[in-house]
Design a protein around this motif. Structure first.
Motif, PDB file in Angstrom:
ATOM      1  N   LEU A  22      -1.528 -13.186   2.268  1.00  0.00           N
ATOM      2  CA  LEU A  22      -1.745 -12.194   1.211  1.00  0.00           C
ATOM      3  C   LEU A  22      -1.121 -10.854   1.578  1.00  0.00           C
ATOM      4  O   LEU A  22      -0.503 -10.194   0.739  1.00  0.00           O
ATOM      5  CB  LEU A  22      -3.234 -12.030   0.930  1.00  0.00           C
ATOM      6  N   ARG A  23      -1.280 -10.440   2.827  1.00  0.00           N
ATOM      7  CA  ARG A  23      -0.695  -9.161   3.253  1.00  0.00           C
ATOM      8  C   ARG A  23       0.824  -9.205   3.187  1.00  0.00           C
ATOM      9  O   ARG A  23       1.462  -8.208   2.859  1.00  0.00           O
ATOM     10  CB  ARG A  23      -1.178  -8.787   4.651  1.00  0.00           C
ATOM     11  N   GLU A  24       1.414 -10.359   3.502  1.00  0.00           N
ATOM     12  CA  GLU A  24       2.870 -10.496   3.398  1.00  0.00           C
ATOM     13  C   GLU A  24       3.316 -10.410   1.942  1.00  0.00           C
ATOM     14  O   GLU A  24       4.346  -9.797   1.641  1.00  0.00           O
ATOM     15  CB  GLU A  24       3.315 -11.818   4.030  1.00  0.00           C
ATOM     16  N   GLN A  25       2.540 -11.000   1.035  1.00  0.00           N
ATOM     17  CA  GLN A  25       2.865 -10.919  -0.389  1.00  0.00           C
ATOM     18  C   GLN A  25       2.753  -9.482  -0.896  1.00  0.00           C
ATOM     19  O   GLN A  25       3.610  -9.019  -1.659  1.00  0.00           O
ATOM     20  CB  GLN A  25       1.933 -11.829  -1.199  1.00  0.00           C
ATOM     21  N   VAL A  26       1.709  -8.779  -0.460  1.00  0.00           N
ATOM     22  CA  VAL A  26       1.536  -7.381  -0.865  1.00  0.00           C
ATOM     23  C   VAL A  26       2.711  -6.546  -0.372  1.00  0.00           C
ATOM     24  O   VAL A  26       3.280  -5.751  -1.131  1.00  0.00           O
ATOM     25  CB  VAL A  26       0.197  -6.817  -0.332  1.00  0.00           C
ATOM     26  N   LEU A  27       3.100  -6.731   0.883  1.00  0.00           N
ATOM     27  CA  LEU A  27       4.225  -5.975   1.424  1.00  0.00           C
ATOM     28  C   LEU A  27       5.502  -6.266   0.639  1.00  0.00           C
ATOM     29  O   LEU A  27       6.237  -5.337   0.276  1.00  0.00           O
ATOM     30  CB  LEU A  27       4.426  -6.293   2.907  1.00  0.00           C
ATOM     31  N   ASP A  29       5.799  -7.232  -2.451  1.00  0.00           N
ATOM     32  CA  ASP A  29       5.688  -6.600  -3.772  1.00  0.00           C
ATOM     33  C   ASP A  29       5.897  -5.091  -3.678  1.00  0.00           C
ATOM     34  O   ASP A  29       6.596  -4.501  -4.504  1.00  0.00           O
ATOM     35  CB  ASP A  29       4.326  -6.893  -4.404  1.00  0.00           C
ATOM     36  N   TYR A  30       5.287  -4.459  -2.685  1.00  0.00           N
ATOM     37  CA  TYR A  30       5.438  -3.007  -2.524  1.00  0.00           C
ATOM     38  C   TYR A  30       6.892  -2.641  -2.261  1.00  0.00           C
ATOM     39  O   TYR A  30       7.399  -1.663  -2.797  1.00  0.00           O
ATOM     40  CB  TYR A  30       4.549  -2.487  -1.400  1.00  0.00           C
ATOM     41  N   GLU A  31       7.564  -3.425  -1.399  1.00  0.00           N
ATOM     42  CA  GLU A  31       8.977  -3.150  -1.115  1.00  0.00           C
ATOM     43  C   GLU A  31       9.821  -3.278  -2.382  1.00  0.00           C
ATOM     44  O   GLU A  31      10.702  -2.458  -2.628  1.00  0.00           O
ATOM     45  CB  GLU A  31       9.489  -4.097  -0.036  1.00  0.00           C
ATOM     46  N   ARG A  32       9.526  -4.299  -3.174  1.00  0.00           N
ATOM     47  CA  ARG A  32      10.296  -4.532  -4.401  1.00  0.00           C
ATOM     48  C   ARG A  32      10.034  -3.441  -5.443  1.00  0.00           C
ATOM     49  O   ARG A  32      10.964  -2.917  -6.049  1.00  0.00           O
ATOM     50  CB  ARG A  32       9.929  -5.901  -4.978  1.00  0.00           C
ATOM     51  N   VAL A  33       8.771  -3.052  -5.610  1.00  0.00           N
ATOM     52  CA  VAL A  33       8.405  -2.112  -6.675  1.00  0.00           C
ATOM     53  C   VAL A  33       8.554  -0.657  -6.239  1.00  0.00           C
ATOM     54  O   VAL A  33       9.100   0.169  -6.981  1.00  0.00           O
ATOM     55  CB  VAL A  33       6.959  -2.387  -7.153  1.00  0.00           C
ATOM     56  N   ASP A  40       2.962   3.971   0.598  1.00  0.00           N
ATOM     57  CA  ASP A  40       2.104   2.796   0.417  1.00  0.00           C
ATOM     58  C   ASP A  40       2.749   1.546   1.022  1.00  0.00           C
ATOM     59  O   ASP A  40       2.050   0.680   1.553  1.00  0.00           O
ATOM     60  CB  ASP A  40       1.800   2.564  -1.059  1.00  0.00           C
ATOM     61  N   THR A  41       4.079   1.458   0.956  1.00  0.00           N
ATOM     62  CA  THR A  41       4.791   0.340   1.566  1.00  0.00           C
ATOM     63  C   THR A  41       4.657   0.413   3.087  1.00  0.00           C
ATOM     64  O   THR A  41       4.414  -0.607   3.747  1.00  0.00           O
ATOM     65  CB  THR A  41       6.276   0.350   1.171  1.00  0.00           C
ATOM     66  N   LEU A  42       4.782   1.594   3.629  1.00  0.00           N
ATOM     67  CA  LEU A  42       4.641   1.766   5.079  1.00  0.00           C
ATOM     68  C   LEU A  42       3.229   1.418   5.534  1.00  0.00           C
ATOM     69  O   LEU A  42       3.036   0.805   6.590  1.00  0.00           O
ATOM     70  CB  LEU A  42       5.019   3.191   5.480  1.00  0.00           C
ATOM     71  N   THR A  43       2.229   1.780   4.737  1.00  0.00           N
ATOM     72  CA  THR A  43       0.849   1.430   5.052  1.00  0.00           C
ATOM     73  C   THR A  43       0.653  -0.077   5.009  1.00  0.00           C
ATOM     74  O   THR A  43       0.001  -0.655   5.893  1.00  0.00           O
ATOM     75  CB  THR A  43      -0.119   2.120   4.072  1.00  0.00           C
ATOM     76  N   ALA A  44       1.224  -0.735   4.000  1.00  0.00           N
ATOM     77  CA  ALA A  44       1.122  -2.192   3.896  1.00  0.00           C
ATOM     78  C   ALA A  44       1.786  -2.863   5.098  1.00  0.00           C
ATOM     79  O   ALA A  44       1.267  -3.850   5.632  1.00  0.00           O
ATOM     80  CB  ALA A  44       1.755  -2.680   2.596  1.00  0.00           C
ATOM     81  N   ARG A  45       2.919  -2.326   5.546  1.00  0.00           N
ATOM     82  CA  ARG A  45       3.609  -2.880   6.713  1.00  0.00           C
ATOM     83  C   ARG A  45       2.743  -2.717   7.969  1.00  0.00           C
ATOM     84  O   ARG A  45       2.626  -3.634   8.789  1.00  0.00           O
ATOM     85  CB  ARG A  45       4.967  -2.207   6.906  1.00  0.00           C
ATOM     86  N   SER A  46       2.116  -1.561   8.109  1.00  0.00           N
ATOM     87  CA  SER A  46       1.231  -1.318   9.242  1.00  0.00           C
ATOM     88  C   SER A  46       0.020  -2.246   9.204  1.00  0.00           C
ATOM     89  O   SER A  46      -0.381  -2.808  10.230  1.00  0.00           O
ATOM     90  CB  SER A  46       0.778   0.146   9.239  1.00  0.00           C
ATOM     91  N   ASN A  47      -0.560  -2.431   8.023  1.00  0.00           N
ATOM     92  CA  ASN A  47      -1.709  -3.326   7.880  1.00  0.00           C
ATOM     93  C   ASN A  47      -1.339  -4.761   8.259  1.00  0.00           C
ATOM     94  O   ASN A  47      -2.132  -5.460   8.899  1.00  0.00           O
ATOM     95  CB  ASN A  47      -2.250  -3.282   6.454  1.00  0.00           C
TER      96      ASN A  47
END
Length: 83
Positions: A22-27, A29-33, A40-47
């Protein structure tokens, strides 16, 4: 019915695998959008990185380091002190 220690451990590992997916999917999506440099993308990558570290600690508890959370940081600019 009570889970054995092995079944419980297996269940925990599958939960971690699902969480990582799920975290990989979120990352992705964030990178794409939002783009790769958006906060927020950097936070998702850190998470995602922290989740991988936690998964490694569960799989190899004797050798993997535990994830740490930084404590409060002092203010970086001390020049603005009241007179």
């Amino acid at each position: 019915m009570e889970l054995s220690a092995c079944q419980h451990g297996r269940s925990e590992v599958w939960g971690l695998i699902e969480a990582l997916d799920l975290r990989e999917q979120v990352l992705a999506d964030y990178e794409r959008v939002l783009g790769t440099d958006h906060p927020d993308t950097l936070t998702a990558r850190s998470n995602l990185a922290l989740a991988h570290k936690a998964a490694a600690a569960v799989q190899q508890p004797d050798t993997a380091p535990l994830p740490t959370v930084p404590g409060p940081q002092p203010p970086s600019d001390t020049s603005e002190q009241p007179a």
